[in-house]
Design a protein around this motif. Structure first.
Motif: not given
Ligand code: FAD
Length: 498
Positions: A31-42
């Motif tokens: 969960l943490k990585h998914i949300l972390g990379y998503y933040r970088g992406l958006i």
């Protein structure tokens, strides 16, 4: 032209970074990585989660790898279903979803495709459930159509028809995020806050932590998807009591050796079908079971229903007590004996071919073994209701285990849960339509709900590819007006005397 407009304001460097984050996002497994990379992406695309039509096209235009394109093909096909009206079927609807379990996430995806603003709160900080779910064929097809294989290459490969809850949540979360759903973790829903007289502020939620920004979010639809405990007040629940049934789940580390790969799964050995097996198990080990399932996934997952007498005899339960809650309370259970019981059952049922069984860890960093009672199961009497206070209406809908707790041996949880998520989204579509009254919407929702508990893989429409939000694509012989608006008047709770 529009494509140009969506890519124009993003520098080449930002776009490249976003594409890199996207690759990591797709591969992330926590969960943490998914949300972390998503933040970088958006962040690199100067995007914030918002309604589908303002989010997805911009994301889509800037992420151009073959992997991204393969996903967009899936999402475009889904979004082109007539029922979403090109993401404008529920443009002024604001939805709050409680819980990022499989059904909360599945509901979020559909509400987002309808064009609603969708915010989801999840109280946990991790997806940690190793337990493996058997999936009905339509659920596998549904997940394939949402691109599950792009996120998890091994998804239901060959004859495999199961997935760990954790992996399923990861897949659905990624889909929800890429469509623009706003997800907040470590935020628990506590209760609804009613709109006050003379104030323009609509329905809001009291959250834990109380000062979280989502506590300012005003919504007109709330979906209770927080599992069997169901924190959304206002729904009456019926209890179904069967004979005493005690289940044990155990997850062992899958070290993925060749020896482990050779061991065959047990996709449901019930006592009535294989009395010889259970008799031998009892004679050899004194373990007495009614059924057992073994799935090989990220873990070696075993789930079994054990007879009380054998749990007492093997010292797992210390004292025989009439009250089931006390019977299975931690101080009446010998954890070491429970672990040995599960290991012995696992070893016997796999013919001692799984060497060195070692427990995986659970959410609390303890050996992942649980024993629980499923003698009683709950179902909500109604799937929906409407509250109206000081001129503000709220549609409340339950989905998943909050609505109808499944009997685990039938493996019906996720399937009926997904059906209820699609049905909930259909109700949201009706809610957003000017031609439907609130009573029409809940009457139809209750008509459909009447069918849910009877569904089986055999009595649903077999053309899984044709499933949409419209319940008539899924339930044969559906009568959408089985319940009339008059019959559900009691589900419309209003302070408007007129
Ligand atoms: P949950 O998965 O319970 O998710 C609820 C989410 O809400 C959680 O993430 C929780 O942290 C969050 N939450 C709770 N309270 C709050 C709050 N106040 N605020 C914010 N978030 C909150 N189903 C199958 O389909 N096949 C099977 O083979 C199968 N086997 C099973 C075996 C066992 C032993 C058991 C117990 C169940 C089994 N099930 C099976 C059922 C399946 O696990 C559930 O049906 C499914 O997980 C339900 O999903 P859900 O999203 O409704 O709820």
């Amino acid at each position: 032209q529009q494509q140009d407009q969506w890519t124009r304001n993003i520098s080449g460097q930002n776009a490249a970074m976003a594409n890199e984050y996207f690759e990591q996002f797709v591969n992330a497994s926590s969960l943490k990585h998914i949300l972390g990379y998503y933040r970088g992406l958006i962040d690199n695309l100067h995007l914030r989660p918002t309604v589908f039509t303002q989010f997805y096209p911009k994301l889509r235009a800037n992420l151009t790898s073959w992997r991204a394109k393969a996903l967009w093909k899936k999402f475009d096909a889904r979004a082109s279903h007539k029922c979403y009206s090109k993401g404008r079927a529920a443009p002024n609807t604001r939805v709050l979803i409680i819980g990022a379990g499989p059904c909360g996430l599945r509901s979020a995806i559909e509400a987002q495709l309808l064009g609603a603003k969708v915010v989801l709160v999840e109280k946990r900080d991790r997806f940690s459930r190793n337990n493996v779910l058997h999936l009905w064929p339509f659920v596998i097809e549904d997940l394939r159509m949402l691109g599950a294989k792009k996120f998890f290459g091994k998804f239901c490969a060959g004859a495999i028809d199961h997935i760990s809850i954790r992996q399923l949540q990861c897949i659905l979360l990624k889909v929800a995020l890429l469509l623009g759903v706003e997800v907040h973790t470590e935020v628990g829903f506590e209760r609804l806050i009613e709109p006050q007289p003379d104030e323009k502020i609509g329905w809001r939620a009291e959250l834990d932590p109380p000062d979280h920004p989502v506590s300012q979010y005003e919504f007109d639809v709330i979906i209770g998807a927080d599992g069997k405990r169901n924190t959304l007040q206002g729904f009456t629940r019926k209890e179904f009591r069967g004979k005493l049934a005690i289940a044990i789940t155990a997850n062992f580390i899958n070290k993925k050796t060749e020896a482990e790969a050779r061991v065959e799964e047990i996709s449901g050995v019930a006592f009535i079908f294989n009395q010889k097996f259970f008799k031998e198990l009892h004679e050899t080990t004194r373990i007495d079971l009614e059924n057992i399932v073994y799935y090989k996934d990220d873990t070696h997952y075993f789930v079994m229903t054990a007879k009380k007498a054998s749990l007492l005899e093997k010292g797992v339960i210390k004292q025989d007590l009439a009250d089931t809650e006390k019977l299975l309370a931690p101080d009446n259970v010998d954890r070491d004996a429970l672990e040995n019981y599960a290991i012995e059952a696992a070893n016997f049922s796999t013919n001692y071919q799984l060497p060195d069984l070692e427990f995986a860890v659970n959410h609390y960093a303890q050996p992942d073994i649980a024993m629980f009672d499923f003698t009683s199961m709950y179902a909500a009497e109604n799937a929906s209701k409407v509250l109206e206070r000081n001129g503000h209406k709220l549609l409340m809908i339950l989905v998943g285990d909050s609505l109808l707790e499944p009997f685990w041996p039938t493996g019906s949880g996720c399937a009926r849960g997904f059906l209820s998520s699609l049905d909930a989204a259909w109700a949201i579509r009706g809610w957003g339509s000017s031609s439907r009254t609130s009573l029409d919407v809940i009457a139809e929702r209750e008509s459909v709900y009447r069918l849910l508990a009877q569904t089986t893989p055999d009595n649903l429409n077999k053309d899984w590819k044709s499933y949409t939000l419209d319940p008539s694509t899924r339930y044969p012989n559906l009568n959408k007006v089985a319940v009339t608006p008059r019959q559900v008047a009691c589900l419309y709770d209003t302070d408007d005397a007129a």
